[in-house]
Scaffold this active site. Structure first.
Site, short mmCIF file in Angstrom:
data_model
loop_
_atom_site.label_atom_id
_atom_site.label_comp_id
_atom_site.label_asym_id
_atom_site.label_seq_id
_atom_site.Cartn_x
_atom_site.Cartn_y
_atom_site.Cartn_z
N GLU A 87 14.72 2.50 18.42
CA GLU A 87 13.84 3.63 18.72
C GLU A 87 12.95 3.38 19.94
O GLU A 87 12.42 4.33 20.54
CB GLU A 87 12.95 3.95 17.51
N PHE B 103 3.08 8.09 10.08
CA PHE B 103 1.63 7.82 10.15
C PHE B 103 0.84 9.03 10.65
O PHE B 103 -0.39 9.01 10.64
CB PHE B 103 1.38 6.67 11.16
N ASP C 198 12.72 7.62 9.23
CA ASP C 198 11.65 7.91 10.19
C ASP C 198 11.59 6.84 11.27
O ASP C 198 10.78 6.92 12.18
CB ASP C 198 10.31 7.95 9.42
N ARG D 188 0.81 -1.22 0.00
CA ARG D 188 0.00 0.00 0.00
C ARG D 188 0.85 1.28 0.00
O ARG D 188 0.61 2.20 -0.78
CB ARG D 188 -0.94 0.00 1.21
N ILE D 189 1.87 1.32 0.89
CA ILE D 189 2.67 2.54 1.00
C ILE D 189 3.60 2.68 -0.20
O ILE D 189 3.72 3.76 -0.79
CB ILE D 189 3.44 2.56 2.34
N THR E 292 11.19 4.48 5.86
CA THR E 292 9.99 4.77 6.67
C THR E 292 9.33 3.45 7.06
O THR E 292 8.17 3.44 7.47
CB THR E 292 8.97 5.63 5.90
N SER E 293 10.06 2.35 6.93
CA SER E 293 9.47 1.03 7.17
C SER E 293 9.66 0.63 8.64
O SER E 293 8.85 1.00 9.49
CB SER E 293 10.11 0.06 6.18
N GLN F 172 7.03 9.50 12.64
CA GLN F 172 5.85 10.33 12.50
C GLN F 172 5.17 10.16 11.14
O GLN F 172 4.25 10.89 10.80
CB GLN F 172 6.20 11.81 12.71
#
Ligand code: NAI
Length: 339
Positions: A263, A298, A258, A154-155, A232-233, A296
């Site tokens: 994290e 999402f 991201d 999707r992304i 961003t995964s 961030q």
């Protein structure tokens, strides 16, 4: 349902309370992260709602199941933080939000790309200091460049379409190629081929045993000098230490991330009055061509509304015995198409 929502921030409360006006669940918000030490807080809650950096390992799930939890309603697409086999063994159902706003994450990845390439982070800081010089701020045209996507779910799909709009040549690697994207001109190639020909590489695959440290020393050695890498995964798709070695050697044009391997102990918190104890992240932050945001991707209004609504609908569906199959996560999901 009685729902214990962990790692709760003000914005979770705002969006979940608003969505819950339609559902009428009893939600209790816990600021604490969820792991085996805090799982006891959920005793008596049939539904537990964790976030991406909560630790749903076997011990946590065992403790939750003992306290009566029957549903893990993940408020995320990713489920790499859940021991799915452990949940299945204890009869705990796992549901997620498979698609909230792929555009939110894809657009954030584009933001990282433009920031890294055109050095917007440095330019904005300079102009604030009334330094209007351009030296060191040169980027490159994205138009005509080759962008390689790892994962076109999707992304990745949303990101590919944006890059096609920029006039880029888009190549991709995915065990499940997307015919619609191929029809738009996206070329599916092997990973090595993608590493070798891309000017920009963007990661949009889930974290699985196969994708852990996909961006390794060996992968980096294959890439064009000056390549820009975007993640961003999930942090561990990229071997951060290997990337630091490539940055020190001057082989990367830039890095926009991201997500970060470690994290869990840092992101979603204000730690600005403390020393940063993570030496790897501290090193990463010293490079002028690295931009880090704290998970961030999402975080848009539209995505938060969709996350809250689907999570609470999953809980309501569970009570009625009908969670949509697409929202259920089973132990087989790690080897299937997943997010
Ligand atoms: P998706 O399930 O729609 O797509 C993932 C794609 O990756 C699938 O097409 C799958 O076939 C492919 N894939 C699986 N293994 C692969 C491999 N070894 N090599 C190449 N491709 C592979 O998932 P979606 O919604 O596109 O999300 C992708 C990832 O983005 C999620 O797994 C999650 O980790 C991350 N994410 C990050 C967010 C953020 O805020 N930064 C928010 C939401 C998701």
């Amino acid at each position: 349902m009685r729902i214990a929502l962990f790692s709760a921030r003000g914005f979770d409360r705002e969006f979940f309370d608003r969505a819950n006006a339609r559902h009428g669940h009893e939600i209790v918000y816990f600021e604490a992260g969820l792991d085996s030490r805090t799982a006891g807080l959920a005793a008596g809650y049939a539904c537990v709602c964790p976030f991406v950096n909560d630790c749903l390992d076997d011990a946590t799930i065992e403790s939750l199941a003992r306290g009566g939890t029957r549903l893990l309603a993940l408020r995320s697409a990713g489920f790499n933080h859940v021991d799915l086999a452990g949940a299945a063994r204890r009869g705990v159902t796992v549901a997620r939000v498979p698609a909230y706003s792929p555009h939110a994450v894809a657009e954030h990845a584009v933001g990282l790309l433009l920031t890294v390439n055109r050095k917007l982070h440095r330019a904005a800081a300079r102009v604030r200091e009334h330094n209007f010089a351009l030296d060191g701020l040169m980027g490159f045209d994205l138009h005509g460049k080759t962008v390689g996507l790892v994962g076109t779910g999707r992304i990745g799909d949303a990101f590919a379409r944006i890059m096609l709009g920029f006039g880029c040549t888009v190549t991709a690697s995915d065990p499940n190629p997307d015919a619609a994207l191929a029809g738009l001109g996206v070329r599916y190639v092997g990973l090595d081929d993608l590493f070798e020909r891309s000017d920009v590489i963007s990661l949009h695959c889930p974290l699985t045993p196969e994708t852990r440290h996909l961006i390794s020393d060996a992968a980096l050695a294959r890439m064009k000098p000056g390549v820009v890498i975007l993640n961003t995964s999930r942090g561990s798709v990229l071997d951060t230490r290997a990337v630091i070695r490539a940055l020190k050697a001057g082989r990367l044009g830039g890095l926009g991330i991201d997500v970060y391997e470690e994290e869990g102990d840092l992101f979603f918190r204000d730690l600005s009055d403390r020393a940063l104890l993570d030496d790897v992240l501290a090193r990463l932050l010293t490079f002028p061509n690295v931009v880090v945001t704290a998970h961030q991707g999402f975080f848009t209004r539209e995505a938060m509304e969709a996350i809250a609504e689907t999570t609470l609908a999953n809980a309501a569906g569970f009570e009625r015995g009908c969670v949509p199959a697409a929202n259920l996560v089973t132990p087989q999901a790690h080897i299937a198409k997943s997010g």
